[in-house]
Design an enzyme around this catalytic site. Structure first.
Site, PDB file in Angstrom:
ATOM      1  N   ARG A 131      38.528  82.163  33.516  1.00 36.07           N
ATOM      2  CA  ARG A 131      38.825  81.069  34.639  1.00 36.07           C
ATOM      3  C   ARG A 131      39.775  81.533  35.770  1.00 36.07           C
ATOM      4  O   ARG A 131      40.151  80.914  36.118  1.00 36.07           O
ATOM      5  CB  ARG A 131      39.236  79.530  33.895  1.00 36.07           C
ATOM      6  CG  ARG A 131      38.339  78.991  32.762  1.00 36.07           C
ATOM      7  CD  ARG A 131      37.243  78.491  33.508  1.00 36.07           C
ATOM      8  NE  ARG A 131      36.447  77.657  32.524  1.00 36.07           N
ATOM      9  CZ  ARG A 131      35.660  78.292  31.717  1.00 36.07           C
ATOM     10  NH1 ARG A 131      35.138  79.546  31.550  1.00 36.07           N
ATOM     11  NH2 ARG A 131      34.797  77.498  31.048  1.00 36.07           N
ATOM     12  N   SER A 159      36.431  70.264  31.498  1.00 37.57           N
ATOM     13  CA  SER A 159      37.729  70.716  30.815  1.00 37.57           C
ATOM     14  C   SER A 159      38.872  70.513  31.845  1.00 37.57           C
ATOM     15  O   SER A 159      38.892  71.197  32.983  1.00 37.57           O
ATOM     16  CB  SER A 159      37.890  72.262  30.268  1.00 37.57           C
ATOM     17  OG  SER A 159      36.507  72.394  29.507  1.00 37.57           O
ATOM     18  N   GLU A 216      43.228  73.453  34.104  1.00 31.30           N
ATOM     19  CA  GLU A 216      42.176  74.284  34.883  1.00 31.30           C
ATOM     20  C   GLU A 216      41.657  73.635  36.267  1.00 31.30           C
ATOM     21  O   GLU A 216      41.192  74.242  37.107  1.00 31.30           O
ATOM     22  CB  GLU A 216      40.749  74.277  33.885  1.00 31.30           C
ATOM     23  CG  GLU A 216      39.833  75.103  34.119  1.00 31.30           C
ATOM     24  CD  GLU A 216      38.601  74.651  33.906  1.00 31.30           C
ATOM     25  OE1 GLU A 216      38.036  74.046  34.934  1.00 31.30           O
ATOM     26  OE2 GLU A 216      37.769  74.986  32.991  1.00 31.30           O
TER      27      GLU A 216
HETATM   28  P1  FAD Z   1      34.834  72.302  44.106  1.00 29.00           P
HETATM   29  O1  FAD Z   1      35.445  71.128  42.937  1.00 29.00           O
HETATM   30  O2  FAD Z   1      34.318  71.404  45.088  1.00 29.00           O
HETATM   31  O3  FAD Z   1      35.934  73.203  44.229  1.00 29.00           O
HETATM   32  C1  FAD Z   1      36.736  73.953  43.204  1.00 29.00           C
HETATM   33  C2  FAD Z   1      37.678  74.788  43.989  1.00 29.00           C
HETATM   34  O4  FAD Z   1      37.138  75.941  44.662  1.00 29.00           O
HETATM   35  C3  FAD Z   1      38.628  74.211  44.972  1.00 29.00           C
HETATM   36  O5  FAD Z   1      39.737  74.904  45.097  1.00 29.00           O
HETATM   37  C4  FAD Z   1      37.754  74.410  46.307  1.00 29.00           C
HETATM   38  O6  FAD Z   1      38.518  74.440  47.437  1.00 29.00           O
HETATM   39  C5  FAD Z   1      37.194  75.815  45.949  1.00 29.00           C
HETATM   40  N1  FAD Z   1      35.964  76.106  46.717  1.00 29.00           N
HETATM   41  C6  FAD Z   1      34.545  75.596  46.576  1.00 29.00           C
HETATM   42  N2  FAD Z   1      33.715  76.006  47.320  1.00 29.00           N
HETATM   43  C7  FAD Z   1      34.502  76.937  47.721  1.00 29.00           C
HETATM   44  C8  FAD Z   1      34.034  78.070  48.820  1.00 29.00           C
HETATM   45  N3  FAD Z   1      32.629  78.078  49.296  1.00 29.00           N
HETATM   46  N4  FAD Z   1      34.544  78.926  49.201  1.00 29.00           N
HETATM   47  C9  FAD Z   1      35.948  78.914  48.990  1.00 29.00           C
HETATM   48  N5  FAD Z   1      36.410  78.272  48.210  1.00 29.00           N
HETATM   49  C10 FAD Z   1      35.610  77.051  47.615  1.00 29.00           C
HETATM   50  N6  FAD Z   1      33.364  75.002  34.514  1.00 29.00           N
HETATM   51  C11 FAD Z   1      32.999  76.024  33.816  1.00 29.00           C
HETATM   52  O7  FAD Z   1      33.366  77.159  34.080  1.00 29.00           O
HETATM   53  N7  FAD Z   1      32.384  75.990  32.872  1.00 29.00           N
HETATM   54  C12 FAD Z   1      31.782  74.891  32.219  1.00 29.00           C
HETATM   55  O8  FAD Z   1      31.381  74.761  31.352  1.00 29.00           O
HETATM   56  C13 FAD Z   1      31.986  73.553  33.129  1.00 29.00           C
HETATM   57  N8  FAD Z   1      31.523  72.324  32.711  1.00 29.00           N
HETATM   58  C14 FAD Z   1      31.869  71.468  33.456  1.00 29.00           C
HETATM   59  C15 FAD Z   1      31.045  69.972  33.148  1.00 29.00           C
HETATM   60  C16 FAD Z   1      31.510  69.000  33.865  1.00 29.00           C
HETATM   61  C17 FAD Z   1      30.632  67.700  33.399  1.00 29.00           C
HETATM   62  C18 FAD Z   1      32.052  68.810  34.964  1.00 29.00           C
HETATM   63  C19 FAD Z   1      32.357  67.647  35.777  1.00 29.00           C
HETATM   64  C20 FAD Z   1      32.759  70.164  35.362  1.00 29.00           C
HETATM   65  C21 FAD Z   1      32.523  71.270  34.639  1.00 29.00           C
HETATM   66  N9  FAD Z   1      33.034  72.550  34.966  1.00 29.00           N
HETATM   67  C22 FAD Z   1      32.696  73.746  34.288  1.00 29.00           C
HETATM   68  C23 FAD Z   1      33.846  72.733  36.348  1.00 29.00           C
HETATM   69  C24 FAD Z   1      33.080  72.852  37.406  1.00 29.00           C
HETATM   70  O9  FAD Z   1      31.740  72.746  37.303  1.00 29.00           O
HETATM   71  C25 FAD Z   1      33.222  74.297  37.992  1.00 29.00           C
HETATM   72  O10 FAD Z   1      34.443  74.862  38.231  1.00 29.00           O
HETATM   73  C26 FAD Z   1      32.342  74.379  39.291  1.00 29.00           C
HETATM   74  O11 FAD Z   1      32.487  75.936  39.671  1.00 29.00           O
HETATM   75  C27 FAD Z   1      32.905  73.712  40.526  1.00 29.00           C
HETATM   76  O12 FAD Z   1      32.193  73.794  41.522  1.00 29.00           O
HETATM   77  P2  FAD Z   1      32.330  72.740  42.728  1.00 29.00           P
HETATM   78  O13 FAD Z   1      31.238  73.267  43.760  1.00 29.00           O
HETATM   79  O14 FAD Z   1      32.081  71.318  42.521  1.00 29.00           O
HETATM   80  O15 FAD Z   1      33.640  73.187  43.283  1.00 29.00           O
HETATM   81  N1  EPU Z   2      37.275  71.085  19.396  1.00 30.65           N
HETATM   82  C1  EPU Z   2      37.890  70.162  18.770  1.00 30.65           C
HETATM   83  N2  EPU Z   2      38.008  68.922  19.287  1.00 30.65           N
HETATM   84  C2  EPU Z   2      37.678  68.708  20.511  1.00 30.65           C
HETATM   85  C3  EPU Z   2      37.213  69.564  21.241  1.00 30.65           C
HETATM   86  C4  EPU Z   2      36.769  70.821  20.812  1.00 30.65           C
HETATM   87  O1  EPU Z   2      38.440  70.688  17.667  1.00 30.65           O
HETATM   88  O2  EPU Z   2      37.975  67.338  20.953  1.00 30.65           O
HETATM   89  C5  EPU Z   2      37.011  72.382  18.704  1.00 30.65           C
HETATM   90  C6  EPU Z   2      35.603  72.584  18.656  1.00 30.65           C
HETATM   91  O3  EPU Z   2      35.376  72.002  17.273  1.00 30.65           O
HETATM   92  C7  EPU Z   2      35.419  74.109  18.716  1.00 30.65           C
HETATM   93  C8  EPU Z   2      36.363  74.549  19.720  1.00 30.65           C
HETATM   94  O4  EPU Z   2      37.384  73.502  19.853  1.00 30.65           O
HETATM   95  O5  EPU Z   2      35.630  74.847  17.451  1.00 30.65           O
HETATM   96  C9  EPU Z   2      35.794  75.173  21.094  1.00 30.65           C
HETATM   97  O6  EPU Z   2      35.050  73.587  21.446  1.00 30.65           O
HETATM   98  P1  EPU Z   2      33.871  73.867  22.643  1.00 30.65           P
HETATM   99  O7  EPU Z   2      32.912  74.573  22.296  1.00 30.65           O
HETATM  100  O8  EPU Z   2      33.472  72.430  23.011  1.00 30.65           O
HETATM  101  O9  EPU Z   2      34.391  74.398  23.733  1.00 30.65           O
HETATM  102  P2  EPU Z   2      35.854  74.255  24.491  1.00 30.65           P
HETATM  103  O10 EPU Z   2      36.678  75.464  24.191  1.00 30.65           O
HETATM  104  O11 EPU Z   2      36.428  73.093  24.206  1.00 30.65           O
HETATM  105  C10 EPU Z   2      35.024  75.681  26.530  1.00 30.65           C
HETATM  106  C11 EPU Z   2      34.997  75.738  28.018  1.00 30.65           C
HETATM  107  C12 EPU Z   2      33.925  74.673  28.624  1.00 30.65           C
HETATM  108  C13 EPU Z   2      32.592  75.296  28.323  1.00 30.65           C
HETATM  109  C14 EPU Z   2      32.763  75.551  26.515  1.00 30.65           C
HETATM  110  C15 EPU Z   2      31.259  76.115  26.140  1.00 30.65           C
HETATM  111  C16 EPU Z   2      37.147  76.076  28.787  1.00 30.65           C
HETATM  112  C17 EPU Z   2      38.523  75.414  29.324  1.00 30.65           C
HETATM  113  N3  EPU Z   2      36.427  75.397  28.463  1.00 30.65           N
HETATM  114  O12 EPU Z   2      35.318  74.445  26.236  1.00 30.65           O
HETATM  115  O13 EPU Z   2      33.879  74.849  29.933  1.00 30.65           O
HETATM  116  O14 EPU Z   2      31.462  74.355  28.494  1.00 30.65           O
HETATM  117  O15 EPU Z   2      33.819  76.302  26.102  1.00 30.65           O
HETATM  118  O16 EPU Z   2      31.546  77.341  26.376  1.00 30.65           O
HETATM  119  O17 EPU Z   2      37.310  77.147  28.469  1.00 30.65           O
HETATM  120  C18 EPU Z   2      34.856  73.594  31.966  1.00 30.65           C
HETATM  121  O18 EPU Z   2      35.516  74.878  32.288  1.00 30.65           O
HETATM  122  O19 EPU Z   2      34.840  72.677  32.705  1.00 30.65           O
HETATM  123  C19 EPU Z   2      34.046  73.389  30.604  1.00 30.65           C
HETATM  124  C20 EPU Z   2      33.680  72.464  30.326  1.00 30.65           C
END
Ligand code: FAD
Ligand code: EPU
Length: 335
Positions: free
Chosen positions: A161, A235, A331
């Protein structure tokens, strides 16, 4: 066109009310530099899909939304495809296009909200894959000089991240395009336990990239709130990376604590587990709280302020420090 006193609520997935003093969209580098020339001295925020941002106050500066489109196959042979995507493309649309063409590598990253341009910012990751695994290079606009610079993977300094754009080059560049190196003969990544379980449930023993994508989508839909229904930014915290000694210390009180290998002999703790054990899972305070299926996700049920959510995150951090001796790092980008 530049708008003023612009409502950002539709442009952040937390659904928070915040005003931008100035707001504009750009769909080319030329439009971008014109906007920056018009308002040269304003503080600047680049917005993609607003899915990783918490607005705690109005933005007293210029917010620019990236809408640069494009999906260009630069090179393709029997083994691989090199694809350049515009930073303003929706990430999940990009994933769908790759799967349709049989280009493997991003299927595990299905359904992550946001834009292609933000994907390198925090090296998005899910289900055993990070964008660094498929990244070739990116082009970025240097705000101070207006020059376009190219960054390869090493220059991006990707980590968990993390990237150089969140670190020492924070606020200096606007990402314009990202080029990915994808495979035609995939090494499917099903190592993340939940994927294998989901594929079994679907009755699939020889998965295609589309099957992996479907499995990932099913897992995500089962626990992550849809921001169109419940405001959130995924997250809220990173999973903490700690030493073996810290794990051993916590195990004295919590022998079952899950932990996973991380870089340099360190261990990664699931923050969701820690938050749940500390009793925060599902806690609700009027319009906001901790999600009931995924404790790592803080939610706005409608009408909360960014400050309320930020304060909740501070209370969780403090509580976990007391209970486990571990400090969570946010994050989400706090504005
Ligand atoms: P924004 O929120 O618009 O911006 C994020 C940051 O990047 C800000 O600092 C912004 O200024 C900067 N930025 C954006 N675009 C640019 C650009 N073109 N040039 C320079 N800076 C820029 N993230 C994960 O890694 N894994 C996941 O599994 C994951 N699951 C998610 C699930 C949900 C339901 C939600 C709501 C979010 C999740 N995220 C996850 C977080 C998010 O989706 C990512 O961080 C995504 O890359 C953000 O993209 P955005 O375009 O919305 O960025
Ligand atoms: N867990 C719990 N309780 C909870 C949530 C999770 O016990 O309420 C335990 C789960 O049982 C599991 C472990 O935590 O053993 C990991 O959970 P999960 O697989 O859901 O993934 P996570 O570590 O909570 C990370 C990323 C997610 C990504 C998933 C899948 C980060 C900060 N988050 O979540 O990314 O989608 O793994 O790879 O690394 C995001 O960055 O926004 C995001 C959603």
């Amino acid at each position: 066109m530049i708008s003023h006193e612009f409502d950002l609520k539709p442009f952040n997935t937390f659904g928070l009310t915040a005003k931008a003093a100035h707001f504009a969209t750009f769909s080319s580098t030329e439009e971008l530099s014109t906007i920056l020339q018009q308002l040269p001295n304003e503080k600047l925020l680049v917005l993609g899909g607003g899915s990783n941002i918490l607005f705690t106050e109005d933005y007293n500066g210029l917010v620019i939304k990236n809408e640069i489109k494009g999906f260009e196959i630069l090179e393709e042979n029997a083994q691989r495809a090199v694809v350049k995507a515009g930073a303003g493309e929706e990430w999940n649309e990009f994933v769908i296009s790759c799967i349709r063409k049989g280009f493997a590598g991003v299927e595990n990253l299905s359904l992550i909200p946001g834009s292609v341009g933000a994907s390198p910012m925090q090296n998005i990751g899910a289900y055993g894959v990070e964008i660094k695994d498929v990244f070739q290079e990116l082009e970025a606009y240097h705000i101070e000089t207006g020059e376009i610079h190219t960054f390869d993977a090493a220059a991006c300094e990707f980590g968990y991240r993390e990237s150089v754009f969140k670190g020492k080059l924070r606020g200096q560049y606007i990402i314009l395009s990202v080029t990915f190196l994808l495979k035609k003969n995939p090494n499917l990544n099903t190592s993340y336990g939940a994927i294998e379980f989901e594929l079994k449930k679907m009755g699939i023993s020889k998965p295609t990239i589309k099957d992996i994508s479907k499995a990932v989508i099913a897992i995500r839909n089962s626990k992550l709130p849809n921001p169109k229904i419940i405001g959130n930014a995924g997250s809220f915290f990173k999973n903490p990376v700690v030493s073996e000694a810290t794990v051993a210390e916590i195990k004295k009180t919590f022998p079952d604590i899950p932990n996973f290998p991380a870089e340099n002999g360190m261990r990664k703790l699931p923050a969701g587990w820690l938050i749940e054990q500390a009793g925060w899972k599902g806690k609700t305070y009027n319009q906001y709280g901790v999600h009931k299926f995924q404790s790592l996700v803080l939610v706005n049920y409608g009408g909360a302020t960014g400050t309320e959510i930020f304060r909740l995150s501070s209370r969780i951090i403090k509580d976990l420090e007391e209970k486990f001796g571990v400090t969570l790092e946010r994050e989400v980008n706090i504005i």
